[in-house]
Design a protein around this motif. Structure first.
Motif, mmCIF file in Angstrom:
data_model
loop_
_atom_site.group_PDB
_atom_site.id
_atom_site.type_symbol
_atom_site.label_atom_id
_atom_site.label_comp_id
_atom_site.label_asym_id
_atom_site.label_seq_id
_atom_site.Cartn_x
_atom_site.Cartn_y
_atom_site.Cartn_z
ATOM 1 N N LEU A 290 0.823 -1.205 0.000
ATOM 2 C CA LEU A 290 0.000 0.000 0.000
ATOM 3 C C LEU A 290 0.863 1.263 0.000
ATOM 4 N N ALA A 291 1.946 1.248 0.748
ATOM 5 C CA ALA A 291 2.792 2.431 0.872
ATOM 6 C C ALA A 291 3.534 2.757 -0.414
ATOM 7 N N HIS A 292 3.823 1.736 -1.221
ATOM 8 C CA HIS A 292 4.657 1.944 -2.409
ATOM 9 C C HIS A 292 4.024 1.329 -3.649
ATOM 10 N N ALA A 293 2.739 1.528 -3.794
ATOM 11 C CA ALA A 293 2.009 0.928 -4.918
ATOM 12 C C ALA A 293 2.497 1.429 -6.264
ATOM 13 N N ASP A 294 3.107 2.611 -6.308
ATOM 14 C CA ASP A 294 3.626 3.139 -7.571
ATOM 15 C C ASP A 294 4.923 2.467 -7.992
ATOM 16 N N LEU A 295 5.596 1.812 -7.044
ATOM 17 C CA LEU A 295 6.899 1.218 -7.326
ATOM 18 C C LEU A 295 6.879 -0.300 -7.346
ATOM 19 N N LEU A 296 5.991 -0.901 -6.547
ATOM 20 C CA LEU A 296 6.076 -2.330 -6.265
ATOM 21 C C LEU A 296 4.775 -3.053 -6.545
ATOM 22 N N ASP A 297 4.909 -4.333 -6.813
ATOM 23 C CA ASP A 297 3.786 -5.255 -6.805
ATOM 24 C C ASP A 297 4.173 -6.394 -5.871
ATOM 25 N N VAL A 298 3.308 -6.753 -4.947
ATOM 26 C CA VAL A 298 3.615 -7.791 -3.970
ATOM 27 C C VAL A 298 2.671 -8.966 -4.180
ATOM 28 N N GLN A 299 3.247 -10.159 -4.310
ATOM 29 C CA GLN A 299 2.434 -11.371 -4.299
ATOM 30 C C GLN A 299 2.737 -12.108 -2.997
ATOM 31 N N TYR A 300 1.780 -12.891 -2.532
ATOM 32 C CA TYR A 300 1.860 -13.424 -1.176
ATOM 33 C C TYR A 300 2.030 -14.936 -1.102
ATOM 34 N N ASP A 301 1.802 -15.650 -2.173
ATOM 35 C CA ASP A 301 1.905 -17.115 -2.111
ATOM 36 C C ASP A 301 2.478 -17.653 -3.410
ATOM 37 N N PRO A 302 3.808 -17.813 -3.474
ATOM 38 C CA PRO A 302 4.789 -17.510 -2.440
ATOM 39 C C PRO A 302 5.094 -16.016 -2.395
ATOM 40 N N ALA A 303 5.652 -15.550 -1.302
ATOM 41 C CA ALA A 303 5.894 -14.121 -1.100
ATOM 42 C C ALA A 303 7.037 -13.630 -1.983
ATOM 43 N N VAL A 304 6.731 -12.671 -2.851
ATOM 44 C CA VAL A 304 7.717 -12.054 -3.733
ATOM 45 C C VAL A 304 7.353 -10.584 -3.904
ATOM 46 N N VAL A 305 8.352 -9.713 -3.845
ATOM 47 C CA VAL A 305 8.186 -8.287 -4.116
ATOM 48 C C VAL A 305 8.835 -8.011 -5.463
ATOM 49 N N VAL A 306 8.081 -7.458 -6.419
ATOM 50 C CA VAL A 306 8.613 -7.190 -7.758
ATOM 51 C C VAL A 306 8.380 -5.733 -8.127
ATOM 52 N N ARG A 307 9.218 -5.228 -9.019
ATOM 53 C CA ARG A 307 9.013 -3.857 -9.477
ATOM 54 C C ARG A 307 7.721 -3.788 -10.278
ATOM 55 N N ALA A 308 7.065 -2.647 -10.223
ATOM 56 C CA ALA A 308 5.716 -2.526 -10.759
ATOM 57 C C ALA A 308 5.647 -2.755 -12.259
ATOM 58 N N ASP A 309 6.753 -2.484 -12.974
ATOM 59 C CA ASP A 309 6.725 -2.616 -14.430
ATOM 60 C C ASP A 309 7.364 -3.914 -14.903
ATOM 61 N N ALA A 310 7.559 -4.871 -14.014
ATOM 62 C CA ALA A 310 8.171 -6.146 -14.398
ATOM 63 C C ALA A 310 7.187 -6.996 -15.195
ATOM 64 N N PRO A 311 7.701 -7.786 -16.143
ATOM 65 C CA PRO A 311 9.105 -7.870 -16.574
ATOM 66 C C PRO A 311 9.452 -6.761 -17.558
ATOM 67 N N VAL A 312 10.715 -6.331 -17.527
ATOM 68 C CA VAL A 312 11.186 -5.321 -18.469
ATOM 69 C C VAL A 312 11.820 -6.052 -19.656
ATOM 70 N N PRO A 313 11.291 -5.876 -20.848
ATOM 71 C CA PRO A 313 11.806 -6.621 -22.006
ATOM 72 C C PRO A 313 13.291 -6.383 -22.248
ATOM 73 N N ARG A 314 14.002 -7.473 -22.551
ATOM 74 C CA ARG A 314 15.412 -7.457 -22.941
ATOM 75 C C ARG A 314 16.325 -6.896 -21.865
ATOM 76 N N LYS A 315 15.888 -6.922 -20.622
ATOM 77 C CA LYS A 315 16.709 -6.457 -19.502
ATOM 78 C C LYS A 315 17.051 -7.627 -18.581
ATOM 79 N N VAL A 316 18.300 -7.703 -18.126
ATOM 80 C CA VAL A 316 18.672 -8.697 -17.124
ATOM 81 C C VAL A 316 17.877 -8.436 -15.851
ATOM 82 N N ALA A 317 17.255 -9.460 -15.307
ATOM 83 C CA ALA A 317 16.527 -9.340 -14.046
ATOM 84 C C ALA A 317 17.508 -9.545 -12.894
#
Length: 333
Positions: free
Chosen positions: A21-48
């Motif tokens: 909630l605090a960083h909805a512009d930057l992050l997306d959070v999934q809970y099962d399993p728990a992972v925090v990802v950048r909001a625009d992921a995946p970025v094409p042709r970029k190393v993750a």
């Protein structure tokens, strides 16, 4: 135990909901399993660029997810390694076709679980590389590791490699850069108090009112020795000297000095310690070109300080200065 929590069993999930909630512009959070990802992921042709570890060290690692740094972070239970399925999910969520680089602190569970996840991702056709950071000069082996621990240098590694990946550097280049940073960064910390893990309900170790632990780990592991508490003019050299001797750092070196709070040390004390460290480095002819001061790799509410030095060159300096936008580090954007 006094903490602003509900159930110790759900503290990580509850915190992740607030973070989302605090960083909805930057992050997306999934809970099962728990992972925090950048909001625009995946970025094409970029190393993750992916990292993770036990919770309780915030803002490490989820606070460093975003443009110019990490693509994903895997939060384990407090002081507990993330599971292979978390890491595999992070790779799947962020794979833009250029492969993934896993940054792993040198703790036995982290190394094993990230390696397992890398094998799973490779079976799915993703090119995954793993780099282990072991910058703590305090001890060779500890309760959690075979070899040195990964500590404050992790933040600097994630920033530098994240900047390179954002610029389009390929997987081979990101891996080589990460290994170069690991070879040029060293850290050491001390604790004035222990921390209390929520599910344990009591401090992880006991210190007398006049004692401190020199060379502490970020999970409350024992350090080099237990010594009497002294003034800052004695404590800071006790941290800095082993760091300088280990690489070693010598006159003329250009460095980034990272002065870190373990969670409970206030900024007034942190800035005081930082000033002493800068003076000692200047006396040795070591040039501090960049600085980071604050609580970036914590151990819950532990009172303590760590110092990290990264030997800089023009490329590392440029990558450190490159734009970054995450919950915990933001500049140039």
């Amino acid at each position: 135990m006094k903490k602003v929590i509900n159930d110790p069993a759900t503290v990580v999930a509850d915190a992740l909901r607030g973070m989302a909630l605090a960083h909805a512009d930057l992050l997306d959070v999934q809970y099962d399993p728990a992972v925090v990802v950048r909001a625009d992921a995946p970025v094409p042709r970029k190393v993750a660029v992916i990292s993770g570890g036990g919770s309780g060290h915030e803002p490490l690692h989820g606070g460093f997810v975003g443009r110019g740094m990490l693509d994903a972070a895997c939060p384990g239970a407090v002081f507990t390694s993330p599971t292979p399925d978390q890491v595999a999910a992070a790779v799947a969520r962020t794979d833009g076709g250029a492969g993934a680089l896993l940054i792993v602190k040198n703790y036995t569970g982290d190394v094993l679980n990230f390696e397992t996840a890398a094998e799973l991702a490779a079976a799915d056709g993703v090119d995954v590389r793993t780099v282990v950071i072991d910058d703590d000069v305090a001890v060779k082996d500890s309760l959690y590791t075979a070899g040195r621990r990964g500590v404050g240098g992790t933040v600097l590694l994630e920033k530098v490699v994240g900047a390179a990946a954002e610029r389009g550097v390929d997987l081979d280049g990101c891996e080589a850069l990460a290994r170069r940073v690991v070879g040029r960064v060293r850290s050491m910390g001390l604790a004035l108090t222990a921390c209390t893990v929520p599910h344990a309900g009591e401090p992880s170790f006991t210190l007398g009112d006049d004692e401190m632990e020199l060379g502490i780990g970020i999970h409350g592991e024992p350090g080099r020795r237990r010594v009497p508490v002294g003034p800052a003019d004695e404590l800071v050299p006790a941290l800095l000297e082993p760091v300088l001797e280990d690489l070693p750092f010598t006159a003329g070196d250009r460095v980034l000095l990272f002065t870190n709070s373990m969670g409970g040390t206030p900024l007034i004390e942190l800035y005081l310690a930082h000033g002493i460290a800068e003076r000692l480095l200047a006396e040795r002819g070591i040039v501090v070109e960049r600085r980071l001061v604050g609580p970036y790799v914590t151990s819950l509410e532990m009172q303590g300080v760590s110092l990290t030095l990264l030997k800089l060159d023009d490329e590392l300096l440029e990558l450190w200065d490159a734009p970054v936008r995450t919950p915990a580090l933001r500049w140039g954007l």
